[in-house]
Write an enzyme that holds these catalytic residues in place. Structure first.
Site, PDB file in Angstrom:
ATOM      1  N   GLY A   1       0.892  -1.377  -0.116  1.00 22.06           N
ATOM      2  CA  GLY A   1      -0.179   0.044   0.019  1.00 22.06           C
ATOM      3  C   GLY A   1       0.806   1.307   0.118  1.00 22.06           C
ATOM      4  O   GLY A   1       0.760   2.339  -0.913  1.00 22.06           O
ATOM      5  N   HIS A   2       1.654   1.158   0.899  1.00 18.65           N
ATOM      6  CA  HIS A   2       3.012   2.352   0.972  1.00 18.65           C
ATOM      7  C   HIS A   2       3.647   2.631  -0.286  1.00 18.65           C
ATOM      8  O   HIS A   2       3.595   3.530  -0.943  1.00 18.65           O
ATOM      9  CB  HIS A   2       3.964   2.546   1.997  1.00 18.65           C
ATOM     10  CG  HIS A   2       3.195   1.962   3.412  1.00 18.65           C
ATOM     11  ND1 HIS A   2       3.293   1.152   4.273  1.00 18.65           N
ATOM     12  CD2 HIS A   2       2.889   3.178   4.194  1.00 18.65           C
ATOM     13  CE1 HIS A   2       2.649   1.488   5.369  1.00 18.65           C
ATOM     14  NE2 HIS A   2       2.334   2.717   5.445  1.00 18.65           N
TER      15      HIS A   2
ATOM     16  N   GLN B   1      -6.514   5.990   0.505  1.00 22.73           N
ATOM     17  CA  GLN B   1      -7.882   6.122   1.066  1.00 22.73           C
ATOM     18  C   GLN B   1      -8.143   5.106   2.350  1.00 22.73           C
ATOM     19  O   GLN B   1      -9.137   5.535   2.984  1.00 22.73           O
ATOM     20  CB  GLN B   1      -8.805   5.654  -0.333  1.00 22.73           C
ATOM     21  CG  GLN B   1     -10.111   6.037  -0.048  1.00 22.73           C
ATOM     22  CD  GLN B   1     -11.031   5.124  -0.953  1.00 22.73           C
ATOM     23  OE1 GLN B   1     -10.999   5.079  -2.120  1.00 22.73           O
ATOM     24  NE2 GLN B   1     -11.994   4.384  -0.189  1.00 22.73           N
TER      25      GLN B   1
ATOM     26  N   SER C   1      -0.283  -1.921   8.139  1.00 22.35           N
ATOM     27  CA  SER C   1       1.002  -2.325   8.983  1.00 22.35           C
ATOM     28  C   SER C   1       0.678  -3.244  10.072  1.00 22.35           C
ATOM     29  O   SER C   1       1.147  -4.281  10.718  1.00 22.35           O
ATOM     30  CB  SER C   1       1.850  -1.318   9.527  1.00 22.35           C
ATOM     31  OG  SER C   1       2.012  -0.330   8.438  1.00 22.35           O
TER      32      SER C   1
END
Ligand code: PAF
Length: 287
Positions: free
Chosen positions: A36-37, A150, A188
């Site tokens: 995602g990061h 988001q 995370s």
């Protein structure tokens, strides 16, 4: 990839970047990086000449000290992932570097009801801490664009409001939530789940999908949200909220009447195995 620990060194470097007319994208994180990061880094690279990523586990946004202590630190892996993703700069400051004035501080941002619903209701003070650190990071990095996921929808709205409050020209780019193959939103915190709970956590995504489907069919939304809450309970979660909200002029409010053309979102927070998971889905419109 350059690595800076001091804001003065980073600022000096970025002044040169700006002088050569290069645009700067910024991805603030608390580390324990996942895909995602990295998708934010990719979006940053696509839209800018260079990308700066920060890793800083911000103590002032943790209302629960246990959550802060348990927050995963995986700095070696993070550096490798950022390098592999061709990140240009990593900013890795210490607490003293970011809070020379001490953690108590007396800044206050007028976020209004945006910080008292959903996450704000269950994590008092959290968004003031987010506002404080994002403001500091923006002052240091002075990016052209800021990239956020988001998955933390309310955080995105808070930061959008922060940019207004501080008269910033920085453009906030909200990137779609990255999901595991099961549909579970990448986080995370997923690392702290046992494999069984991680598998089961896909139920949150399924509940959101169901809400979207029912909303599309014009079914009564409050009833749908209550049913989703109960379904999560039956599956062994301790849900904090399942809410359907309308986004109007940067503010979220609970849906009470047909929303017309306004953006509508469903948001969930639920505990499993002592881990708090959040997720959301746009049911209509865009963020
Ligand atoms: O989303 C996060 O990781 C954090 O809340 C942020 C935006 C980096 C501020 O500490």
């Amino acid at each position: 990839m350059y690595l800076f620990k001091r804001s003065s060194d980073l600022k000096k470097h970025l002044d040169q970047v700006r002088k050569s007319n290069k645009s700067i994208g910024f991805v603030p994180t608390m580390g324990a990086l996942h895909d995602g990061h990295l998708s934010l880094v990719q979006a940053g690279k696509k839209e800018n000449d260079i990308v700066v990523c920060s890793i800083f586990v911000n103590p002032t946004q943790f209302n629960d000290p246990k959550d802060f202590e348990k927050y995963p630190i995986t700095i070696e892996q993070d550096i490798k992932k950022l390098n592999d993703a061709s990140t240009d700069i990593l900013f890795l400051p210490s607490v003293e570097e970011m809070y020379p004035e001490g953690l108590a501080g007396n800044t206050h941002y007028e976020f209004g009801d945006l910080e008292t619903i959903l996450e704000g209701k269950f994590r008092p003070g959290h968004f003031q801490g987010v506002g404080r650190i994002v403001h500091k990071l923006l002052d240091i990095v002075q990016p052209h664009k800021l990239f956020m996921g988001q998955k933390d929808l309310q955080q995105c709205l808070i930061v959008r409001r922060l940019l207004e409050l501080i008269n910033s020209k920085v453009e906030l780019v909200v990137c779609p939530t990255e999901r595991e193959p099961s549909g579970l939103a990448m986080s995370s915190r997923n690392e702290r789940l046992t494999p069984a709970a991680r598998k089961k956590a896909a139920v949150i995504y399924q509940a959101l999908e169901k809400l979207k489907h029912e909303f599309g069919n014009g079914l009564y939304f409050l009833e749908s949200a209550r049913e989703a809450f109960e379904e999560l309970q039956r599956e062994g979660f301790e849900p904090e909220y399942v809410d359907i909200l309308v986004l109007e002029n940067g503010h979220l409010h609970h849906i009470s009447e047909p929303p017309g053309d306004h953006t509508v979102v469903a948001a969930v927070a639920a505990w499993i195995e002592g881990v708090r998971l959040i997720d959301n889905m746009v049911l209509q419109g865009r963020i």
